[in-house]
Design an enzyme around this catalytic site. Structure first.
Site: not given
Ligand SMILES: [Ca+2]
Length: 410
Positions: A192, A295
């Site tokens: 990631h 988010y």
């Protein structure tokens, strides 16, 4: 504390840190995010810039039309090894990054390796990642690169770093560091990294860093991971960034709660910042990125853990933006561009979304910040890491060990 921690311990930490952090100051969720308002719309719509859609469940992308028969595919460059980013410097001339750390220029049909590239940590999902040109190219001939930067030489802790340099006599020259995390925020986990770079019309540089496998960090603005960042081209911080007044935050943070955005592009018609973000198992997201907005990762998600267990019972929460659309099951979104060109005239302004697991390119039509529909334009040609539109209007895809060129089928 994280230096010798085991993956299992990190996993436990990640799921419990929100409620049991040993150092309250180490974890900070901003209170300055825009207030949530619930638009009474029936679809995935964000209406006004000050409003985030936090109350509507976004249905997964449904039936998608296959239009692969409209596309002709040829191999443009082969014999690569996991190309990660491609950008054109002129017609028929492109710069290509390779995950393993090599950087190439493809010119007059010849691939040449560029020297003086910084060492990268290419363990796991890391490596030499995105490449983008200065918005004023070629007058200002800066090349921007992102990569997983090793804290010390070798395969230890790493974090996404952004540099710029000029190409002189086949070598990177005058390298400038634009973003580098604090040493204590480097992470040993190998996934990631985010990495995508894009510019808006005013010349701000946006880049993404994934959560680096530490989920809770995405909600913590004292950490660089799990964020979209915004800096000036020289690495300085724009005065109107959302967290510049918070001395504990990374001042470069533009949005947070982002799991692993590996598609990031400013739409040239609207200046809207679009992002595609890997979900866990399910819940890949298409987002419009706005300043200061949360988010939601990992507090809300349409996905579940890879082992099938529940990650979070919430798909929505007040103050956390819903995606514009979501893919469940995950297609593994990676690489994003906007189609501009004459070859596929009907596709003007549509998003080109690459996918690793599904080995696809999706054409996603949008209207402003609304999702309209989507089609599959390439399938089963290998895992797609980057998609970019060339000066000739063809679509170029970095796939497995080659660059493919897509043109309209005769
Ligand atoms: Ca989200």
């Amino acid at each position: 504390m994280t230096k010798f921690i085991t993956p299992l311990a990190i996993a436990l930490l990640s799921t419990t840190a929100l409620v049991a952090c040993s150092n309250a100051d180490a974890q900070k969720t901003p209170s300055t995010a825009p207030a949530a308002t619930a638009p009474a719309a029936s679809g995935p719509v964000i209406a006004a810039s000050a409003v985030i859609n936090d109350s509507i469940d976004i249905a997964p992308v449904g039936d998608v039309t296959d239009v692969t028969d409209q596309v002709s595919i040829e191999t443009w460059i082969d014999d690569l090894d996991a190309p990660w980013g491609i950008t054109f410097t002129a017609a028929d001339t492109a710069l290509i990054t390779q995950k393993s750390g090599e950087f190439f220029i493809y010119e007059n049909g010849t691939l040449s390796q560029i020297s003086n590239v910084p060492e990268v940590n290419d363990g796991g999902q890391g490596g030499l990642m995105d490449v983008t040109l200065d918005p004023n190219w070629p007058e200002e001939d800066w090349i921007y690169l992102s990569f997983s930067h090793p804290k010390t030489p070798g395969a230890g802790e790493a974090m996404t770093k952004v540099i710029r340099a000029k190409l002189r006599d086949g070598a990177l020259s005058g390298i400038e560091t634009l973003f580098e995390a604090k040493p204590e925020d480097y992470v040993k986990r190998r996934h990631h990294f985010g990495s995508r770079i894009t510019f808006d019309a005013a010349g701000h540089l946006y880049f993404s860093i994934g959560d680096r496998g530490i989920m809770a960090d995405a909600q913590d603005i004292t950490k660089p991971n799990g964020k979209v960042h915004r800096i000036n081209r020289d690495g300085s911080i724009p005065a109107d960034n959302p967290f510049v007044d918070d001395a504990t935050a990374y001042a470069s943070i533009y949005s947070f709660g982002n799991r692993n955005p590996q598609g990031l592009i400013i739409h040239p018609d609207t200046d809207v910042l679009w992002s595609t973000e890997h979900g866990p198992k399910g819940g890949d997201e298409l987002n419009v990125i706005r300043p200061g907005v949360n988010y939601g990762w990992p507090e809300i998600s349409y996905g579940i853990n890879y082992n099938g267990t529940v990650l979070t019972e919430f798909t929505k929460k007040p103050g956390m933006a819903q995606p514009i659309s979501q893919w469940t099951p995950s297609i593994a979104v990676c690489g994003l561009d906007v189609y501009k060109g004459d070859l596929f005239g009907d596709w003007d302004g549509a998003l080109l979304v690459g996918a690793l697991a599904y080995e696809e390119i999706r054409l996603v039509r949008v209207d402003g910040e609304r999702y309209k529909d989507e089609q599959i334009i390439m399938q089963q040609e290998g895992r797609v890491r980057d998609v970019t539109v060339g000066p000739d209007g063809a679509i170029y895809a970095a796939v497995e060990d080659k660059i493919l060129r897509l043109t309209p089928a005769k």
